[in-house]
Design a protein around this motif. Structure first.
Motif, mmCIF file in Angstrom:
data_model
loop_
_atom_site.group_PDB
_atom_site.id
_atom_site.type_symbol
_atom_site.label_atom_id
_atom_site.label_comp_id
_atom_site.label_asym_id
_atom_site.label_seq_id
_atom_site.Cartn_x
_atom_site.Cartn_y
_atom_site.Cartn_z
ATOM 1 N N THR A 127 -3.931 -1.286 -12.083
ATOM 2 C CA THR A 127 -3.678 -0.428 -13.246
ATOM 3 C C THR A 127 -3.888 1.047 -12.924
ATOM 4 O O THR A 127 -3.684 1.903 -13.786
ATOM 5 C CB THR A 127 -4.598 -0.824 -14.406
ATOM 6 O OG1 THR A 127 -5.954 -0.760 -13.957
ATOM 7 C CG2 THR A 127 -4.273 -2.227 -14.900
ATOM 8 N N SER A 128 -4.257 1.363 -11.673
ATOM 9 C CA SER A 128 -4.355 2.753 -11.217
ATOM 10 C C SER A 128 -4.115 2.782 -9.724
ATOM 11 O O SER A 128 -4.372 1.807 -9.013
ATOM 12 C CB SER A 128 -5.734 3.349 -11.550
ATOM 13 O OG SER A 128 -6.766 2.647 -10.876
ATOM 14 N N ASN A 129 -3.587 3.916 -9.246
ATOM 15 C CA ASN A 129 -3.338 4.133 -7.813
ATOM 16 C C ASN A 129 -2.399 3.085 -7.224
ATOM 17 O O ASN A 129 -2.515 2.731 -6.036
ATOM 18 C CB ASN A 129 -4.650 4.163 -7.031
ATOM 19 C CG ASN A 129 -5.581 5.257 -7.507
ATOM 20 O OD1 ASN A 129 -5.146 6.368 -7.807
ATOM 21 N ND2 ASN A 129 -6.869 4.935 -7.607
ATOM 22 N N ALA A 130 -1.494 2.571 -8.010
ATOM 23 C CA ALA A 130 -0.523 1.611 -7.480
ATOM 24 C C ALA A 130 0.450 2.321 -6.556
ATOM 25 O O ALA A 130 0.816 3.477 -6.783
ATOM 26 C CB ALA A 130 0.233 0.950 -8.633
ATOM 27 N N THR A 131 0.874 1.644 -5.481
ATOM 28 C CA THR A 131 1.808 2.222 -4.520
ATOM 29 C C THR A 131 3.082 1.384 -4.472
ATOM 30 O O THR A 131 3.086 0.193 -4.792
ATOM 31 C CB THR A 131 1.193 2.277 -3.113
ATOM 32 O OG1 THR A 131 0.914 0.947 -2.662
ATOM 33 C CG2 THR A 131 -0.088 3.099 -3.121
ATOM 34 N N TRP A 132 4.136 2.055 -4.051
ATOM 35 C CA TRP A 132 5.442 1.380 -3.966
ATOM 36 C C TRP A 132 5.399 0.249 -2.940
ATOM 37 O O TRP A 132 5.843 -0.865 -3.197
ATOM 38 C CB TRP A 132 6.509 2.401 -3.597
ATOM 39 C CG TRP A 132 7.914 1.856 -3.513
ATOM 40 C CD1 TRP A 132 8.609 1.549 -2.387
ATOM 41 C CD2 TRP A 132 8.767 1.543 -4.616
ATOM 42 N NE1 TRP A 132 9.848 1.075 -2.702
ATOM 43 C CE2 TRP A 132 9.978 1.062 -4.080
ATOM 44 C CE3 TRP A 132 8.635 1.612 -5.992
ATOM 45 C CZ2 TRP A 132 11.052 0.659 -4.877
ATOM 46 C CZ3 TRP A 132 9.703 1.214 -6.789
ATOM 47 C CH2 TRP A 132 10.888 0.749 -6.230
ATOM 48 N N LYS B 121 0.187 -7.489 -16.986
ATOM 49 C CA LYS B 121 -0.797 -6.429 -16.890
ATOM 50 C C LYS B 121 -0.651 -5.745 -15.531
ATOM 51 O O LYS B 121 -0.462 -6.401 -14.512
ATOM 52 C CB LYS B 121 -2.199 -6.992 -17.041
ATOM 53 C CG LYS B 121 -3.313 -5.940 -16.960
ATOM 54 C CD LYS B 121 -4.679 -6.591 -17.118
ATOM 55 C CE LYS B 121 -5.782 -5.547 -17.020
ATOM 56 N NZ LYS B 121 -7.119 -6.152 -17.156
ATOM 57 N N GLY B 122 -0.707 -4.424 -15.517
ATOM 58 C CA GLY B 122 -0.614 -3.709 -14.253
ATOM 59 C C GLY B 122 0.333 -2.527 -14.365
ATOM 60 O O GLY B 122 0.481 -1.917 -15.421
ATOM 61 N N THR C 270 8.501 6.433 -10.021
ATOM 62 C CA THR C 270 8.028 6.719 -11.372
ATOM 63 C C THR C 270 7.380 5.452 -11.914
ATOM 64 O O THR C 270 7.907 4.349 -11.751
ATOM 65 C CB THR C 270 9.196 7.139 -12.266
ATOM 66 O OG1 THR C 270 9.854 8.257 -11.655
ATOM 67 C CG2 THR C 270 8.719 7.538 -13.647
ATOM 68 N N SER C 271 6.220 5.579 -12.535
ATOM 69 C CA SER C 271 5.470 4.387 -12.927
ATOM 70 C C SER C 271 5.024 4.462 -14.381
ATOM 71 O O SER C 271 4.918 5.538 -14.964
ATOM 72 C CB SER C 271 4.248 4.203 -12.024
ATOM 73 O OG SER C 271 3.361 5.299 -12.165
ATOM 74 N N VAL C 272 4.777 3.270 -14.922
ATOM 75 C CA VAL C 272 4.205 3.139 -16.247
ATOM 76 C C VAL C 272 3.234 1.973 -16.215
ATOM 77 O O VAL C 272 3.483 0.963 -15.554
ATOM 78 C CB VAL C 272 5.300 2.942 -17.318
ATOM 79 C CG1 VAL C 272 6.081 1.667 -17.085
ATOM 80 C CG2 VAL C 272 4.683 2.942 -18.717
ATOM 81 N N THR C 273 2.083 2.090 -16.852
ATOM 82 C CA THR C 273 1.024 1.082 -16.788
ATOM 83 C C THR C 273 0.892 0.365 -18.124
ATOM 84 O O THR C 273 0.969 0.979 -19.189
ATOM 85 C CB THR C 273 -0.320 1.738 -16.430
ATOM 86 O OG1 THR C 273 -0.193 2.389 -15.172
ATOM 87 C CG2 THR C 273 -1.425 0.703 -16.326
#
Length: 961
Positions: free
Chosen positions: A639-644, A666-667, A685-688
């Motif tokens: 849920t934070s610092n996710a990488t491609w 979740k994530g 681009t990300s969304v949690t």
């Protein structure tokens, strides 16, 4: 002496009959001249025309005159294209052109030869030459007169001839021409020989106006008798009076002592701001079609002087404070004294303005700083202007000083009309006298003699004006004013075009109406703010590997578009300005690396999520890229610092899609666009989603694969160790030591590349060591978790090389991150195979979008992929979270036997569950207990108040997973 004779005749014609009778009484003209009438006649003439300061006091407006100083000053710099022109005399330093007396084209009309006569006498020197208003200094000429720098470099040759009496032919023209021979020496004529080589950019309007800065005629120094260049007014007036081109007077008619004193007075050092200057100088041109009396008036204007002819001699006095030559009292008067304390309105002024030629601004004609007095204006009740001309003054401070003399003298307003006794016959115009008069309260008060008339009884009639020494004083600290403008004329040069400072470039994709996409290079040429006459912009371009420029056209618009340029190619561009008469500037150059289709697509914008039950919808804005192929969506449980690279691919949607529906998890959801060249957006681009739990699902366990033991089955992958950490990476195509050179000397790749480019396997697999056993067949939801990164063995930070996407090899022109974008070219995918008997398995497949499966046994496999055989994924940790759905089992109207009933779950629960019991027909004191509760079932027991077993009927409900 024609002028003097004419002047005498004019004066004598006005003499009264009484004077004529006196002529007869004295024995004719000879006797009377010796008695003083000659003094009278020429004093009258002098007072009428040859006194500068006092003549200027009149302030009468001038009628338009095409032979005026203003017109002459302009025309003197203009090239005369006529075989007939008035001769001229140059005194001091001036800028002047002349008449073209010979013009000839040679060398197939490419070269034009001009002979330009400047004046008809020898001069001291020729300095800078001007083509129009472009100065060509002596330093810009080589020994042969060729222009070696500036606008006219290589296109002009200038040879200067000073007009000596021994002058020889111009050898350049003599050698080139068959018409101009060695006999064409032009002795006594100062001239320029100019050769112009034709070029439209240099001579857009044909022959330029050619003029030169000249130090004029060599003249006699009245004090030393040496002949040399001089701009001293006394020397110049002496020369003009005695010259055959001037008045033609004999030297015996010159009062040499007055000229010597005047010369010394002119050389006085006057303090000005920043230094000193001579009191007076004389710099100008005399056109010989003018009347001598007009010329003399202009000459004496340069020194605020007075020139008189008395007792057979010319006397010169310049504007400098003078001592009184005689003190007069009432005893010297022969008649009544008349006094005028204030002049007529027409002779009154309090502001002086006018024009002069300013040597400090290339000899342009301009106005000197207006001299005025607020005190005088207050006294007069208005501003009254007197306009003067200073045709032989070329210094702005000197012009101000002369104007101040005129202004100050105008305030010496008292005028006396005196009748003096015969003993004062020796006085003359220009003399300063002192008057002591008790009745008027004068004690040695100074006056300046304006007119002098000898009467029949030998008395002398004198008109004298109030005189003050302070008129000629100059205080630079309070009276000197710097001219407000640098030049009266500062027009842009037609032959000098300002070069644009830069070309701004960009490239974009363009889609035609038929759907074809190509790359358009846009170039915008900067517009110089100092170039007023832009006609067109011209742009040319070529690939840097080509040798010939291609025209992009000419346009009044400064922006050009070039279609069909090549992706990844470096282009050279150059542009210039063409002014309204066709003169071109120098080129400004630029380079542009075409990114076009190789430019990564834009990052995903406006990504948003909406959740409804077990599903969610991602939406985003339509990307601007015309060459977009698809959009990829990945998911990470973080849920934070996710990488491609550490996320699992969920799906890819077509280029036209701006939304997708997916199972809610979740994530973090991550999105990148992909173009037709498989370039990814630079940033994901990300969304949690912070979903606490998804209804109906329950965490069961995490299945972890430890890679430190290297026990998993490996296909084209390797488990490597870096310190205490282990990684799964793609294997190399060749062995480490298969390179052709020493791997330790390789400075463009990582050490473990083996020194071979594109040495990474394209695809590899790692099978988990163990099989996951759910313990029963059932429905599960699997969530992969990966710890990973990526590296590019062929792209270290300081070794970026040329490529299709980066032709110049600069790291700051990389199409994505300048230190590489390995994560966009490397994929990590977790696959799964299922079975119910641990024998027969389905084939491995990528995790599906939902992650939902139904089986007992699960095998997991890691799939690693390099899309460019250079980027290499690195996996340091992997696991799978197992979620199972809610489960509820119910029973109704179940009877006991012997007081108990066993309930069995098939299949059993995976974890603890909750039970609810509803009993029927209970008597007072009856109760139940639950025993033998396991994941596979439980037993219900009934007893009465005595503790004895009884049979009852019940309902139950169990809930768990």
């Amino acid at each position: 002496m024609g002028f003097v004779a004419d002047a005498v005749s004019s004066a004598v014609s006005t003499v009264t009959d009484v004077v004529l009778k006196k002529v007869a009484m004295k024995g004719g003209w000879k006797g009377l001249l010796s008695g003083g009438l000659k003094q009278f006649a020429f004093s009258f003439i002098a007072s009428a025309v040859l006194s500068f300061a006092y003549k200027k006091l009149a302030g009468k407006p001038k009628q338009p005159d095409f032979n005026s100083f203003t017109n002459e000053a302009i025309q003197r710099k203009s090239l005369i294209r006529s075989p007939v022109a008035d001769r001229s005399i140059i005194y001091g330093s001036v800028r002047k052109s002349g008449a073209i007396i010979h013009a000839e084209t040679l060398n197939d009309n490419k070269d034009l030869y001009l002979v330009i006569a400047l004046c008809g006498h020898e001069i001291n020197s020729i300095g800078s030459v001007f083509f129009n208003d472009t100065e060509i200094t002596t330093g810009q000429l080589d020994g042969s007169g060729n222009v070696t720098s500036g606008t006219f470099s290589g296109k002009a040759q200038i040879i200067k001839h000073l007009g000596s009496t021994t002058q020889t032919v111009d050898t350049v023209l003599d050698s080139a021409s068959t018409v101009w021979t060695s006999n064409h020496r032009l002795r006594g004529v100062a001239y320029l020989m100019v050769k112009l080589t034709y070029e439209t950019d240099v001579f857009p309007n044909g022959i330029p106006n050619i003029s030169a800065v000249i130090e004029g005629k060599k003249i006699l120094n009245v004090s030393t008798s040496a002949t040399a260049y001089s701009n001293n007014p006394a020397n110049i007036i002496y020369n003009y009076l005695t010259s055959s081109d001037g008045l033609g007077a004999s030297t015996s008619e010159i009062d040499l002592a007055t000229f010597q004193q005047a010369r010394a007075d002119c050389d006085d050092s006057i303090s000005i701001t920043g230094g000193t200057q001579s009191r007076y100088t004389c710099n100008g041109v005399i056109i010989l079609n003018r009347k001598p009396v007009e010329v003399i008036e202009d000459l004496v204007s340069s020194c605020a002087g007075t020139l008189t002819y008395q007792q057979g001699k010319f006397k010169l006095k310049v504007g400098k404070a003078s001592s009184s030559v005689r003190t007069l009292t009432d005893n010297d008067l022969s008649g009544e004294l008349k006094i005028v304390t204030r002049p007529k309105r027409s002779q009154l002024y309090n502001k002086v303005k006018g024009t002069f030629v300013d040597a400090t601004t290339d000899f342009s004609i301009k106005e000197f700083n207006t001299q005025e007095s607020s005190a005088f204006q207050t006294s007069d009740g208005e501003t009254i202007v007197n306009e003067i001309e200073l045709p032989f003054t070329s210094d702005p401070v000197e012009a101000q000083r002369l104007a101040l003399i005129v202004l100050k003298q105008s305030r010496q307003m008292m005028t006396l009309d005196l009748l003096l006794k015969p003993e004062h016959l020796d006085l003359g115009v220009g003399d300063v006298i002192s008057l002591t008069n008790t009745k008027l309260g004068f004690t040695a008060k100074k006056f300046f003699i304006l007119t002098y008339t000898l009467n029949a009884d030998l008395s002398v009639s004198v008109i004298a004006q109030e005189y003050a020494d302070a008129v000629f004083n100059f205080d630079a600290s309070t009276e000197q004013v710097t001219l407000a403008t640098a030049s009266a004329i500062n027009l842009p040069s037609a032959t000098t075009v300002v070069t644009p400072s830069a070309i701004t470039t960009s490239d974009t994709l363009n889609a035609s109406s038929d759907g074809i996409v190509d790359v358009v290079l846009t170039a915008t040429v900067s517009i110089p703010s100092t170039e007023a006459f832009i006609g067109q912009f011209e742009l040319e371009y070529k690939k840097s590997t080509d040798s010939v420029f291609v025209s992009a056209g000419r346009s009044s618009n400064n922006t050009f578009q070039i279609s069909g340029v090549e992706d990844g190619a470096l282009y050279d561009l150059r542009s210039r300005i063409i002014n309204t008469i066709g003169v071109k500037s120098s080129y400004v150059t630029a380079q542009h690396l075409v990114i076009g289709a190789t430019e990564p697509p834009a990052n995903c914008e406006d990504l948003a999520v909406s959740i409804s039950g077990k599903s969610l919808t991602l939406t985003w804005s339509k990307p601007p890229d015309l060459d977009l192929k698809e959009t990829e969506i990945r998911h990470s449980t973080a849920t934070s610092n996710a990488t491609w690279i550490g996320s699992q691919t969920l799906t890819k949607v077509s280029r036209t899609s701006t939304s997708v529906s997916l199972p809610a998890k979740k994530g973090t959801y991550l999105v990148k666009h992909i173009d037709k060249l498989n370039n990814f957006s630079i940033q994901a681009t990300s969304v949690t989603t912070n979903i606490t739990s998804i209804t109906g699902l329950n965490f069961h366990t995490t299945f972890v694969e430890s890679i430190s033991g290297q026990t998993g089955t490996q296909t084209d992958v390797a488990v490597v160790k870096d310190g205490a950490d282990h990684y799964i990476v793609l294997a190399s195509k060749t062995n480490f030591d298969s390179g052709t050179s020493n791997f330790e000397t390789n400075t463009t790749q990582f050490f473990d590349s083996g020194g071979v480019l594109a040495n990474t396997k394209a695809l590899g697999f790692y099978n988990f060591t163990n099989v996951f056993d759910l313990s029963q067949s059932g429905q599960v939801k699997l969530e992969p978790k990966l710890l990973s990164t990526a590296e590019d063995r062929d792209k270290i930070f300081d070794a970026v090389t040329t490529s299709n996407n980066n032709q110049n090899g600069h790291f700051d022109t990389e199409p994505s991150h300048f230190d590489g974008d390995a994560s966009s070219f490397a994929d990590i995918i977790l696959q799964v195979a299922t079975s119910n008997d641990n024998s027969t398995y389905s084939g491995f497949s990528d995790f599906n979008t939902t992650g939902e499966y139904s089986a007992r046994y699960y095998k997991f496999r890691l799939k690693l992929r390099s899309n460019n055989n250079s980027a290499n994924p690195k996996v340091s940790g992997m696991s799978v979270d197992v979620d199972v759905p809610d489960r509820q089992i119910e029973g109704a109207d179940l009877p006991t036997s012997s007081g108990s009933k066993a309930i069995t779950f098939d299949p059993p629960y995976l974890q603890q569950y909750a039970i609810g019991i509803s009993s029927q027909n209970l008597q007072n004191g009856d109760r139940h207990t639950i025993t033998n509760k396991t994941l596979g079932g439980f037993t219900v027991n009934y007893i009465n108040s005595s503790g004895s077993a009884i049979d009852r009927t019940f309902d139950f409900i169990s809930k768990g997973f």
